[in-house]
Structure formats: C-alpha cells, structure tokens
Design a protein around this motif. Sequence first.
Motif, PDB file in Angstrom:
ATOM      1  N   PHE A 220       7.672  -6.707   0.366  1.00 46.07           N
ATOM      2  CA  PHE A 220       8.927  -6.617  -0.379  1.00 46.07           C
ATOM      3  C   PHE A 220       9.730  -7.905  -0.240  1.00 46.07           C
ATOM      4  CE2 PHE A 220      13.452  -5.393  -0.555  1.00 46.07           C
ATOM      5  CZ  PHE A 220      13.493  -5.019  -1.883  1.00 46.07           C
TER       6      PHE A 220
ATOM      7  N   PHE B  48       8.769  -0.953  -6.867  1.00 47.12           N
ATOM      8  CA  PHE B  48       8.002  -1.191  -5.649  1.00 47.12           C
ATOM      9  C   PHE B  48       8.580  -0.402  -4.479  1.00 47.12           C
ATOM     10  CE2 PHE B  48       7.041  -3.590  -1.790  1.00 47.12           C
ATOM     11  CZ  PHE B  48       5.654  -3.648  -1.884  1.00 47.12           C
ATOM     12  N   LEU B  49       9.908  -0.366  -4.353  1.00 50.85           N
ATOM     13  CA  LEU B  49      10.521   0.388  -3.264  1.00 50.85           C
ATOM     14  C   LEU B  49      10.264   1.880  -3.394  1.00 50.85           C
ATOM     15  CD1 LEU B  49      13.962  -1.280  -2.560  1.00 50.85           C
ATOM     16  CD2 LEU B  49      11.991  -1.127  -1.077  1.00 50.85           C
TER      17      LEU B  49
ATOM     18  N   SER C 238       6.718   2.543  -2.359  1.00 49.33           N
ATOM     19  CA  SER C 238       6.522   2.411  -0.920  1.00 49.33           C
ATOM     20  C   SER C 238       7.120   3.600  -0.167  1.00 49.33           C
ATOM     21  CB  SER C 238       7.109   1.100  -0.410  1.00 49.33           C
ATOM     22  OG  SER C 238       8.508   1.094  -0.565  1.00 49.33           O
TER      23      SER C 238
ATOM     24  N   TYR D 136       3.877 -10.840   7.474  1.00 51.76           N
ATOM     25  CA  TYR D 136       2.657 -10.226   6.962  1.00 51.76           C
ATOM     26  C   TYR D 136       1.509 -10.374   7.955  1.00 51.76           C
ATOM     27  CZ  TYR D 136      -1.064  -9.015   3.715  1.00 51.76           C
ATOM     28  OH  TYR D 136      -2.131  -8.413   3.123  1.00 51.76           O
TER      29      TYR D 136
ATOM     30  N   GLU E 289       4.584   6.293  -0.496  1.00 48.51           N
ATOM     31  CA  GLU E 289       3.460   6.018   0.408  1.00 48.51           C
ATOM     32  C   GLU E 289       3.809   6.378   1.838  1.00 48.51           C
ATOM     33  OE1 GLU E 289       1.853   3.293   3.433  1.00 48.51           O
ATOM     34  OE2 GLU E 289       3.663   2.791   2.330  1.00 48.51           O
ATOM     35  N   GLY E 290       5.022   6.089   2.254  1.00 43.78           N
ATOM     36  CA  GLY E 290       5.444   6.432   3.612  1.00 43.78           C
ATOM     37  C   GLY E 290       5.537   7.928   3.833  1.00 43.78           C
TER      38      GLY E 290
ATOM     39  N   VAL F 174       4.427  -3.435   4.278  1.00 41.92           N
ATOM     40  CA  VAL F 174       5.068  -3.171   2.985  1.00 41.92           C
ATOM     41  C   VAL F 174       6.436  -3.839   2.922  1.00 41.92           C
ATOM     42  CG1 VAL F 174       6.093  -1.318   1.602  1.00 41.92           C
ATOM     43  CG2 VAL F 174       3.787  -1.078   2.464  1.00 41.92           C
TER      44      VAL F 174
ATOM     45  N   GLU G 165       3.950   0.198   7.257  1.00 39.60           N
ATOM     46  CA  GLU G 165       5.296   0.102   6.686  1.00 39.60           C
ATOM     47  C   GLU G 165       5.887  -1.291   6.908  1.00 39.60           C
ATOM     48  OE1 GLU G 165       6.983   2.191   4.731  1.00 39.60           O
ATOM     49  OE2 GLU G 165       5.160   3.376   4.720  1.00 39.60           O
TER      50      GLU G 165
END
Length: 96
Positions: free
Chosen positions: A42, A62-63, A66, A13, A69-70, A38, A35
């Motif tokens: 995860f 969550f996946l 994401s 992170y 979002e990508g 993210v 990404e």
Amino acid sequence: MLIYSFMMFIFMYLVGLLVLCFKCKHLLLMLLSLEFIVLSLFLGLVVFMLMFYYENYFLMIFLSLSVCEGSLGLSILVSMVRSYGNDYFNMFNFLW
C-alpha cells in the motif's frame, strides 16, 4: 522525499518477506507478516500514485480487498484453532 519513501517501501517489503520465510512456526505470525507485506505494498502504491499524479481511487479498492483478505485469514485461523486446538503450522495435515 519520494525516493526515501520508495526505499522505505522496498525495505518494509523485504523485511516482511524475511519474517514470512523464517517465522513460519505459528499461523498467526504468518498472517501478521502477510498483513505487513500488504501494508508495504500500500505504501508503494501511494508513492507510485503520488509520483505520476494518478487518481487515488484505486487505493480505496486495494484497501477494501486487503481488509477482506485479512478477515478471511482470521476466519481460517479461528476454524483451524477450533478443529486442531493450536495454531502451529506444522501440525496441520492437509493430506488427511
């Protein structure tokens, strides 16, 4: 084992945040670092779910968010490259 995974999550992170802060010349590099952040989140969620024996259904949500979002980031990148001709972040003038 979970402590090492948690330390790896924190390291990933922070590296993602550093890359986002220092490599802000190209929009594609910024999207790739987002990404990476993210993916590190995860990993942190997986460690958290394994540590406290929660249900792992939230990981699928969550996946999927994401991935959305990508794809949104890539579509914005394509539209900006088509309108401006490059992906330099400092060339985009949002005030005009």
